[in-house]
Design an enzyme around this catalytic site. Structure first.
Site, PDB file in Angstrom:
ATOM      1  CB  THR A  14     -25.052  31.462  57.884  1.00  0.00           C
ATOM      2  OG1 THR A  14     -23.798  31.359  58.552  1.00  0.00           O
ATOM      3  CG2 THR A  14     -24.909  30.964  56.459  1.00  0.00           C
ATOM      4  NE  ARG A  21     -24.292  35.937  50.177  1.00  0.00           N
ATOM      5  CZ  ARG A  21     -23.957  35.566  51.400  1.00  0.00           C
ATOM      6  NH1 ARG A  21     -23.524  36.489  52.266  1.00  0.00           N
ATOM      7  NH2 ARG A  21     -24.057  34.320  51.776  1.00  0.00           N
ATOM      8  CB  SER A  38     -21.205  36.591  64.165  1.00  0.00           C
ATOM      9  OG  SER A  38     -20.424  35.746  63.357  1.00  0.00           O
ATOM     10  CB  CYS A  42     -14.907  25.911  67.684  1.00  0.00           C
ATOM     11  SG  CYS A  42     -16.412  25.080  67.091  1.00  0.00           S
ATOM     12  CB  THR A 272     -40.847  23.708  61.260  1.00  0.00           C
ATOM     13  OG1 THR A 272     -41.783  24.754  60.975  1.00  0.00           O
ATOM     14  CG2 THR A 272     -39.483  24.298  61.561  1.00  0.00           C
ATOM     15  CG  ASN A 276     -45.894  30.705  56.344  1.00  0.00           C
ATOM     16  OD1 ASN A 276     -45.588  30.845  55.160  1.00  0.00           O
ATOM     17  ND2 ASN A 276     -47.149  30.620  56.768  1.00  0.00           N
ATOM     18  CE1 TYR A 278     -38.091  26.493  54.304  1.00  0.00           C
ATOM     19  CE2 TYR A 278     -39.519  28.287  55.023  1.00  0.00           C
ATOM     20  CZ  TYR A 278     -39.146  27.355  54.073  1.00  0.00           C
ATOM     21  OH  TYR A 278     -39.827  27.277  52.879  1.00  0.00           O
ATOM     22  CB  ALA A 279     -35.785  24.909  62.512  1.00  0.00           C
ATOM     23  CG  ASP A 282     -25.882  23.264  67.834  1.00  0.00           C
ATOM     24  OD1 ASP A 282     -25.416  22.822  66.769  1.00  0.00           O
ATOM     25  OD2 ASP A 282     -25.199  23.882  68.667  1.00  0.00           O
TER      26      ASP A 282
END
Length: 816
Positions: A14, A21, A38, A42, A272, A276, A278-279, A282
């Site tokens: 995602t 975009r 991907s 579930c 984080t 520089n 990010y996370a 889960d």
């Protein structure tokens, strides 16, 4: 700008698509340790169970299509083994074992979570699996296709564990679910989980609660699972579904900050401890919106949302704030749907947050429209403001849209009053004019406004029944079928006329089937001077399902045969059968309809009654045990429960002498309180065994059946004298001994109430309801100047011939 993304599936893929975009010129590289970037995580249990037959449908995007569409450099089977924060580089190892370095401007971590696999002896034996990815799925599928699996143990009763239990069961495999806790589905409260327990047992799944595995052992015949309790279960296969933990190895080794639960710590921009990096997903630990404390949320929807937010903040600067997730989840468990959002009562209790809760049982749509099925809703809310904390639903239809409405109210800091304001689309096939969500709001509002004080099923276990009055306001038929120990029965519609039977010096604990009649009864009692009145939240339905499995030592008051006796619902021989649709009716509707239907058919014919009340299978079985009719089969599927019952000759259950049914006759000559009590105890006992029971009231015994409020009648002087000298009603009766100027009779009535013994007036009412015939002696009435209008309406008047006729038909004749 150069962006590196570690991990695909919900969060990573995602993020990559959103970055593209936002920035057509950016360089985006996505690393995925496995083969797939991907896929429908579930959906894996349903592919194993054969519900999803085409394996390719599990894959949302292939690496090739995704890479081409979004111009992303997708590198599968490439594991990032380290991160250098200072140099802004990562070290990568490809599927050939070769390593290389890749630099970045911004880095996203989406490593996901890994299954918990405790170091138990034998855990690596053949036939023991976890389910987290496509490779796990393929391994399980191949093992099942070997044809050797007849039994399976699922260790863990969470969402995935129960979905696997269902899908293994669909494959014809006998399944046992093992859970360390006293319930399945940890995110919900026990009262909600108890409904799931009933359904699993009905489907033939073995539940092993409060059990912990100590070791596994591979044998020539399969696997042995050893438990701490000493129990041993033989099986062919084990699915480990005992939880997951954040995959934090990369973050920890790189020096990124992690939280108390082991997740990667991020701020409101999903950034984080390194500006520089990010996370998402889960592996992230983030404050819960309601408690403010860090928590882990292993769900796909938040991961997707986080990916979009992280991409916007990485490409545009930190502008979009992540509000946090409240844990909205849903699962299919055989025919049931189970959903939860926000905080359950047990979590609020752990956090020390004061709360109220309420349980309501509603229909999924209008009860008069075919297909309405029950839905049980529990909500938790602030004691003062009514702020909504959480909701749990168990049902068959429409659960998803209701849980989403609760979730939106919680996420927008709404209250239970906002549930009432929600505008619902209504048509009979979809809802009711009062939607279950609105009903939950109405009930919670009544609690907050002190219109009703709730009490809960757990409280009954420890209540001293001698210090309270436990009042069952269901119908007499419902009460006879099953009730809570120590309760006295006054049906709601008779309550106003029988208020004198209810002590005013004790707290009143009221209950009905689901809570509505209990609320109405509490309003009546409060309006007539009783102040300490409480209503059982969720009614007998919640109490009965909860108490059965949590306290197994509690005697069951209904049959335990809630299982599929005949899973096909077929009959081997043709028998004339009356099919009755009781769908949409709440208890006691189905059982009363069954009784009426049985009365309409001939002996040997059958009634097939279809209900949407899950308790009907248990109730119909108990009803057959009581009445002597034959239970042919019971089935339950997709929220409909079917019992087939054959009508028997009821006389077969009655004592026979010389082939002729015999009744019982009692003559009550006395108006002593103790002798009157004895008469009705015997009469009610006799009525329960079958046959006609008659009580003949003569001389002083007539005082026992006088109305408390009598019409004015014209009497001669002797009748007026008798009226002044005799007790005016049963409430004025004295003891035959130790009356002590009335103190003895008051002591007797007090002790009866304290010991949970029904009053004389209650026993008299029960006798009439059980079909006992009351006959007043005409001669005695004439001598004492008593008019028929002064006696209970159900009393008939007769003479010596009437008595002799009844005595002739009886094999028991007692004079009291």
């Amino acid at each position: 700008m150069k962006y590196l993304i570690i991990g695909g599936v919900a969060g990573g893929a995602t993020t990559a698509a959103r970055i593209r975009r936002n920035d057509e010129q950016a360089e985006v590289i996505l690393f995925e340790k496995g083969k797939y970037i991907s896929y429908a995580n579930c959906g894996l249990p349903y592919y194993i169970g054969g519900v999803i037959q085409d394996r390719e449908k599990l894959f949302v995007q292939t690496p090739e299509i995704f890479g081409k569409r979004f111009n992303v450099d997708v590198r599968t089977e490439s594991e990032v083994i380290s991160i250098d924060l200072a140099q802004k580089t990562v070290s990568v190892q490809d599927n050939k074992g070769e390593k290389y370095i890749e630099s970045y401007d911004k880095l996203l971590l989406s490593p996901g979570a890994v299954p918990v696999r405790p170091p138990l002896p034998g855990i690596d034996s053949i036939g023991i699996f976890t389910l987290r990815n496509v490779d796990d799925t393929d391994n399980i599928k191949a093992y099942l296709q070997s044809g050797k699996v007849k039994k399976a143990v699922v260790a863990g009763g969470g969402f995935i564990g129960l979905e696997m239990a269902e899908n293994l069961h669909h494959n014809g495999i006998s399944v046992s679910v093992v859970e360390m806790a006293d319930q399945v589905m940890a995110p919900v409260d026990y009262s909600t989980a108890a409904l799931i327990h009933d359904h699993l047992l009905q489907k033939g799944v073995e539940l092993l609660l409060n059990e912990s595995v100590t070791s596994f052992e591979r044998t020539d015949s399969g696997l042995k699972v050893n438990f701490k309790s000493g129990r041993i279960v033989s099986t062919d296969m084990v699915i480990l579904s005992i939880g997951v933990r954040p995959n934090n190895t990369l973050a920890v080794n790189a020096g990124l900050k992690t939280g108390e639960r082991g997740g990667i710590t991020v701020n409101k921009y999903l950034q984080t401890s390194d500006k520089n990096v990010y996370a998402v997903g889960d592996a992230v630990e983030y404050p819960h919106p309601l408690t403010g404390k860090p928590w882990m949320n292993f769900l796909a929807v938040p991961a997707n949302r986080q990916g979009r937010i992280a991409a916007d903040n990485m490409t545009k600067g930190n502008k979009v704030i992540y509000e946090g997730a409240i844990g909205t989840a849903i699962a299919k468990v055989f025919d049931l749907t189970v959903a939860t959002t926000g905080l359950p009562a047990k979590r609020l209790k752990q956090e020390g947050i004061p709360y109220y809760s309420s349980i309501t049982h509603s229909g999924s749509n209008a009860g008069y429209y075919p297909g309405a099925v029950p839905m049980s809703i529990k909500i938790t809310f602030n004691r003062n403001s009514g702020k909504l904390y959480g909701a749990q639903i168990v049902g068959y239809q429409g659960v998803d849209k209701r849980i989403d409405q609760f979730a939106q109210v919680i996420k927008h800091n709404g209250t239970v009053y906002d549930l009432i304001k929600l505008e619902h689309a209504y048509a009979p096939p979809f809802s009711s004019a009062k939607d279950p969500v609105a009903i939950a709001g109405y009930v919670a509002g009544n609690i907050l406004e002190n219109k009703m004080e709730p009490f809960y099923w757990r409280e009954l276990k420890d209540l001293d029944r001698n210090k309270i009055t436990l009042l069952d306001v269901r119908t007499a038929d419902e009460f006879a079928l099953c009730s809570i120990e120590g309760a006295r029965n006054i049906p709601l519609d008779e309550l106003r006329d029988r208020l004198d039977e209810i002590p005013q010096d004790k707290p009143i604990y009221v209950y009905c089937a689901v809570g509505l009649r209990g609320y109405l009864a509490s309003c009546i009692l409060r309006g007539n001077g009783w102040n300490d009145v409480k209503n059982l939240s969720g009614g007998y339905k919640t109490y009965n399902s909860s108490i059965r499995s949590l306290y197994p030592e509690t005697p069951a008051c209904t049959s335990d045969s809630i299982r599929d006796i005949d899973t096909q619902g077929t009959q081997k021989n043709f028998v004339k059968t009356l099919t009755v649709d009781a769908c949409g009716l709440q208890c006691p509707g189905p059982i009363l309809k069954l009784k009426k239907s049985i009365d309409e058919i001939s002996i040997g014919e059958q009634v097939e009654l279809i209900s949407t009340d899950p308790g009907f299978l248990r109730d119909s079985s108990a009803w057959c045990n009581q009445t002597g009719h034959k239970l042919i089969s019971q089935t339950g599927k997709e929220g409909k429960f079917i019992s087939i019952i054959e009508k028997n000759n009821k006389k077969s259950a009655v004592a026979l002498i010389d082939g002729k049914t015999k009744g019982k006759t009692f003559i009550l000559f006395s108006d002593d309180l103790d002798k009157a009590l004895a008469t009705f105890v015997l009469a009610n006992g006799a009525a329960a065994t079958g046959g006609q029971v008659t009580v003949f009231f003569t001389f002083w015994g007539l005082n026992v059946i006088k109305k408390e409020t009598k019409p004015k009648v014209k009497k001669d002087i002797f009748g007026t004298m008798f009226g002044c000298m005799l007790p005016s009603s049963s409430l004025k009766l004295k003891l035959s001994k130790m009356n002590m100027g009335g103190l003895g009779k008051r002591m007797m009535r007090f002790l009866m109430s304290k010991k949970g013994v029904d009053s004389l007036e209650s026993m008299r009412r029960q006798a009439l309801e059980n079909g006992v015939e009351f006959i007043a002696c005409q001669m005695s009435m004439d001598v004492m100047g008593i008019h028929p209008e002064e006696l209970l309406d159900e009393v008939t008047v007769g003479g010596v011939a009437t008595y002799m006729s009844k005595a002739e038909e009886s094999n028991v004749n007692l004079f009291i």
